[in-house]
Design a protein around this motif. Structure first.
Motif, PDB file in Angstrom:
ATOM      1  N   UNK A   1       0.877  -1.319   0.026  1.00 59.51           N
ATOM      2  CA  UNK A   1       0.009  -0.144  -0.099  1.00 59.51           C
ATOM      3  C   UNK A   1       0.815   1.191   0.093  1.00 59.51           C
ATOM      4  N   UNK A   2       2.104   1.171   0.400  1.00 62.04           N
ATOM      5  CA  UNK A   2       2.881   2.316   0.782  1.00 62.04           C
ATOM      6  C   UNK A   2       3.989   2.386  -0.637  1.00 62.04           C
ATOM      7  N   UNK A   3       3.833   1.426  -1.477  1.00 61.50           N
ATOM      8  CA  UNK A   3       4.852   1.268  -2.533  1.00 61.50           C
ATOM      9  C   UNK A   3       4.885   2.607  -3.405  1.00 61.50           C
ATOM     10  N   UNK A   4       3.601   3.049  -3.850  1.00 61.56           N
ATOM     11  CA  UNK A   4       3.618   4.042  -4.824  1.00 61.56           C
ATOM     12  C   UNK A   4       4.168   5.272  -4.273  1.00 61.56           C
ATOM     13  N   UNK A   5       3.845   5.482  -2.986  1.00 58.26           N
ATOM     14  CA  UNK A   5       4.488   6.945  -2.353  1.00 58.26           C
ATOM     15  C   UNK A   5       5.901   6.744  -2.358  1.00 58.26           C
ATOM     16  N   UNK A   6       6.689   5.555  -2.265  1.00 58.85           N
ATOM     17  CA  UNK A   6       8.280   5.119  -2.258  1.00 58.85           C
ATOM     18  C   UNK A   6       8.578   5.635  -3.705  1.00 58.85           C
ATOM     19  N   UNK A   7       7.852   5.126  -4.742  1.00 62.70           N
ATOM     20  CA  UNK A   7       8.248   5.441  -6.002  1.00 62.70           C
ATOM     21  C   UNK A   7       8.117   7.024  -6.503  1.00 62.70           C
ATOM     22  N   UNK A   8       7.024   7.674  -6.052  1.00 63.51           N
ATOM     23  CA  UNK A   8       7.003   9.041  -6.184  1.00 63.51           C
ATOM     24  C   UNK A   8       8.166   9.895  -5.664  1.00 63.51           C
ATOM     25  N   UNK A   9       8.466   9.494  -4.323  1.00 66.82           N
ATOM     26  CA  UNK A   9       9.748   9.990  -3.766  1.00 66.82           C
ATOM     27  C   UNK A   9      10.741   9.893  -4.457  1.00 66.82           C
ATOM     28  N   UNK A  10      11.072   8.740  -4.830  1.00 68.86           N
ATOM     29  CA  UNK A  10      12.393   8.540  -5.809  1.00 68.86           C
ATOM     30  C   UNK A  10      12.353   9.521  -7.047  1.00 68.86           C
ATOM     31  N   UNK A  11      11.087   9.465  -7.508  1.00 68.43           N
ATOM     32  CA  UNK A  11      11.243  10.402  -8.885  1.00 68.43           C
ATOM     33  C   UNK A  11      11.271  11.864  -8.298  1.00 68.43           C
TER      34      UNK A  11
END
Length: 241
Positions: free
Chosen positions: A27-37
């Motif tokens: 559930x938190x994977x998309x937030x981590x991906x956006x943070x990397x970007x």
């Protein structure tokens, strides 16, 4: 019909490594991906901004002097076009985020206060209260073996109205300084301002794209010119495991 696939994703886990190392719940994977970007975009924008400031200062100092030799002007051009990031590694822990910047010629980031300023900008962008940001710089040993640096060089030459064939040949000549086994450069778009778009390609050496054990570096780079957007693709066959 041939099925095209990204050479980096095709070799992920064999000859290519991941550029992000962290663990998160689904559930938190998309937030981590956006943070990397956000982190990667912030670092790239900061370096581009500083490059423009540095080039403007050089132009002002050059205009104040009376005579500029052609050789010195070429040296400045090649230096400004080569300060480019090859890739950014992100490693996340519980309380820290490590960002490792792999750059060909880290002259900009060696100045005093630049790392601290960049860390402050990243802290504002990411809004990570509980996590501390740590930035490290790693110089690439063989910069002309990286396709991103060659693509940036070609882009710089095309923006200065150099012939695209001359820019492609010069980029392939630069790879002679590195230990590689093959290179392919492809440019597509309105080349030389022609109304009909076309693609031109130059290849030297071997390029086994279907062999998974072959380490191939790849880059796709857009170039904005007065005639429109050109696309540059570079494949570099480094070695075979």
């Amino acid at each position: 019909m041939g099925q095209k696939i990204n050479p980096l994703g095709f070799r992920l886990g064999t000859t290519q490594n991941h550029h992000s190392f962290w663990f998160a719940q689904p559930k938190n994977y998309s937030e981590g991906l956006q943070e990397d970007k956000k982190i990667r975009n912030c670092i790239k924008n900061y370096i581009q901004k500083n490059r423009k400031k540095g080039s403007n200062r050089k132009m002002e100092s050059d205009s104040s002097s009376e005579v500029i030799t052609h050789s010195s002007y070429r040296k400045k051009d090649s230096g400004s076009s080569s300060e480019v990031i090859t890739h950014i590694e992100i490693q996340k822990e519980i309380d820290t985020i490590h960002a490792i910047i792999h750059i060909g010629f880290p002259n900009l980031l060696k100045k005093k206060g630049t790392i601290e300023e960049l860390e402050k900008d990243l802290q504002k962008e990411v809004n990570s209260i509980n996590q501390r940001l740590n930035i490290a710089i790693e110089k690439v040993k063989e910069p002309y073996r990286e396709p991103n640096i060659l693509a940036e060089y070609i882009a710089f030459q095309l923006k200065n109205r150099v012939s695209f064939r001359k820019a492609m040949k010069k980029a392939i000549e630069l790879t002679k300084k590195a230990d590689i086994r093959g290179v392919k450069v492809k440019i597509a778009g309105r080349l030389a301002g022609k109304e009909i778009a076309r693609a031109e390609c130059i290849k030297k050496g071997r390029l086994p794209l279907q062999t998974i054990r072959a380490k191939i570096d790849y880059c796709c780079y857009p170039i904005r010119t007065i005639y429109g957007v050109l696309g540059v693709k570079i494949w570099i066959f480094v070695d075979e495991e």
